[in-house]
Motif scaffolding. Structure first.
Motif, PDB file in Angstrom:
ATOM      1  N   VAL A   1      -5.114 -17.405  40.172  1.00 12.99           N
ATOM      2  CA  VAL A   1      -5.008 -17.679  41.743  1.00 12.99           C
ATOM      3  C   VAL A   1      -3.981 -18.750  42.074  1.00 12.99           C
ATOM      4  O   VAL A   1      -2.746 -19.039  42.543  1.00 12.99           O
ATOM      5  CB  VAL A   1      -6.073 -17.662  42.805  1.00 12.99           C
TER       6      VAL A   1
ATOM      7  N   THR B   1      -2.789 -13.550  48.489  1.00 13.53           N
ATOM      8  CA  THR B   1      -3.424 -13.605  47.313  1.00 13.53           C
ATOM      9  C   THR B   1      -5.295 -13.771  46.593  1.00 13.53           C
ATOM     10  O   THR B   1      -6.063 -13.788  46.529  1.00 13.53           O
ATOM     11  CB  THR B   1      -2.517 -13.948  45.353  1.00 13.53           C
TER      12      THR B   1
ATOM     13  N   TYR C   1      -8.466 -12.347  46.322  1.00 12.88           N
ATOM     14  CA  TYR C   1      -9.274 -12.343  45.259  1.00 12.88           C
ATOM     15  C   TYR C   1     -10.689 -12.503  45.932  1.00 12.88           C
ATOM     16  O   TYR C   1     -11.636 -13.013  45.408  1.00 12.88           O
ATOM     17  CB  TYR C   1      -8.931 -13.664  44.771  1.00 12.88           C
TER      18      TYR C   1
END
Length: 469
Positions: free
Chosen positions: A60, A223, A227
């Motif tokens: 990530v 993002t 996650y």
């Protein structure tokens, strides 16, 4: 209205599973009997730390700098904000587990109704049992392939068999594996992180060719949120076995703290690693560990594989739990275990396909997760707010209970946010197309639209139910 009380013997375990590890967990999504409750809130720290001590977490941060065009410090800010938002959601959902003793997707029946809840349950089972399972299997397979010099496919078979085995046995063995793997993963990743950070160039300029600007920053936030929030549909699955008398505040705190610290630290390390050298290759795990001395690199590769297994034991377990929640008729005592095997096979097939282009598949996957979880959280939190203090046990297993306002709110939030703000290779939303500097804020918009719609559409229904009880 016909109701099913979750304290009836027909929908609860009998107390014999409490102290067993290598035994198939009985049933599927039933209420957990008070005789079967055990554990302490503090165990949730490693339950939610271990599965995030893996390469998917690191990547990530890699995406934030290598693809989204962030400097290191811009990436840190986006990571902290996105992960923090996901951890806050995880806090509130985890805290409900001990109070109600049922999985997260069973609680979702309040907001969506028994039949309407099938849609988010299917999305969650596919996301967790197939999508996340495949994503983490790929990183674990690459790590084993590099460590032992075997082919990625052979390594993938090994990883899938091990993690499916843990999930097949169920809750107690999964929780035990998270506890056993925690000290090993924590020590190895701590040493590797220090080595990466000492070599990093924190003031390095942004990489040319990335998104950059506000758009890149919002993509980083989205993002990181995708996650962390990807775990929220599982939250109560791992707190429902705790005694009903435990502190809900401590329950939520340990769960969210483990999630926040593990994700934030490793994502920052991933961002830092890009400032040292190339981060994207056909084998991303090898690219990351190439900056480490040989003994530490090998230990880190092993930790990446173990971390992938820790993550996927939870993914496939909760994915199977969500599928059972749909209401499919299966043999009662082994329903979840049977579905676990099915998702293990399906996840293996998807992972095999994704081996060819792991980076591109992962970036799109993280954002798409956030697309549906944003409006789902909006509906769930709005429902929780309207029902505060209301007895809910009577609704959880009632097949006739309907709440189509929740389903409509979810659909409205999902469709409108995707059509207007999504920013994917296959489709760019109308507003995102006109204002590309927004990046991708689909999950924020979906959350707000779905939550607001639910408050408007369902307030009178829930007020009437409160009065009738």
């Amino acid at each position: 209205m016909t109701v099913a009380d979750p304290t009836e013997p027909s929908v609860q375990s009998d107390g014999t599973y409490r102290d067993k590890l290598v035994a198939v967990e009985p049933g599927g999504n039933e209420f957990i009997a008070h005789e079967d409750r055990h554990g302490h809130p503090r165990q949730l720290f490693w339950t939610w730390t271990s599965p995030n001590l893996e390469f998917a977490t690191i990547f990530v941060g890699v995406l934030a700098v290598a693809v989204y065009g962030m400097t290191f410090w811009q990436a840190v800010a986006g990571i902290v904000i996105g992960t923090g938002l996901g951890a806050i959601a995880h806090y509130f959902l985890s805290a409900r587990g001990p109070l109600h003793g049922v999985p997260q997707m069973v609680l979702g029946r309040l907001a969506f109704g028994f039949k309407g809840n099938a849609v988010p349950a299917v999305l969650m089972s596919v996301t967790a049992g197939v999508g996340w399972f495949a994503t983490n299997s790929v990183s674990g397979a690459f790590a084993l392939s590099t460590l032992f010099g075997i082919g990625p496919l052979a390594a993938l078979v090994i990883v899938v068999l091990i993690q499916t085995g843990f999930a097949f046995f169920g809750h107690n063995l999964v929780q035990a594996f998270e506890r056993w793997s925690f000290p090993v993963l924590a020590v190895i990743f701590a040493v590797a992180s220090v080595m990466i950070l000492t070599k990093s160039h924190f003031d390095a300029p942004a990489i040319d060719g990335g998104v950059g600007g506000l758009g890149g920053f919002l993509l980083t936030v989205g993002t990181a949120f995708g996650y962390a929030a990807g775990w929220t549909p599982y939250a109560a699955d791992y707190t429902r076995y705790l005694p009903a008398t435990v502190s809900t505040a401590r329950t939520g705190l340990f769960a969210s703290l483990g999630l926040f610290l593990s994700c934030t630290i490793l994502e920052i390390v991933g961002a830092a690693s890009v400032t040292i050298g190339p981060a994207l290759s056909d084998n991303p795990t090898e690219a990351f560990t190439s900056e480490l001395a040989s003994p530490l690199a090998k230990a880190t590769l092993l930790a990446i594989a173990v971390g992938a297994i820790a993550a996927n034991a939870i993914n496939i377990y909760s994915g199977a739990m969500a599928f059972v929640t749909i209401g499919v008729k299966l043999p009662h005592h082994i329903a979840r275990a049977l579905v676990t095997v099915f998702f293990g096979v399906a996840g293996f097939c998807i992972a095999w396909w994704a081996l060819a282009d792991a980076a591109a598949s992962y970036e799109a996957f993280l954002l798409i997760i956030a697309y549906w979880i944003g409006p789902w959280l909006g509906v769930v939190f709005a429902d929780q707010y309207l029902r505060r203090g209301q007895p809910i046990a009577a609704f959880l297993y009632d097949r006739s209970y309907a709440n189509w306002g929740g389903f409509a709110s979810f659909g409205l939030g999902l469709v409108v946010s995707v059509l207007l703000f999504s920013n994917q290779e296959k489709f760019v939303g109308y507003i995102a197309r006109a204002v590309p500097q927004l990046g991708d804020i689909t999950f924020f918009v979906g959350f707000l639209i779905a939550g607001a719609s639910y408050l408007v559409l369902c307030r009178s229904k829930i007020t009437a139910e409160r009065t009738a009880v």
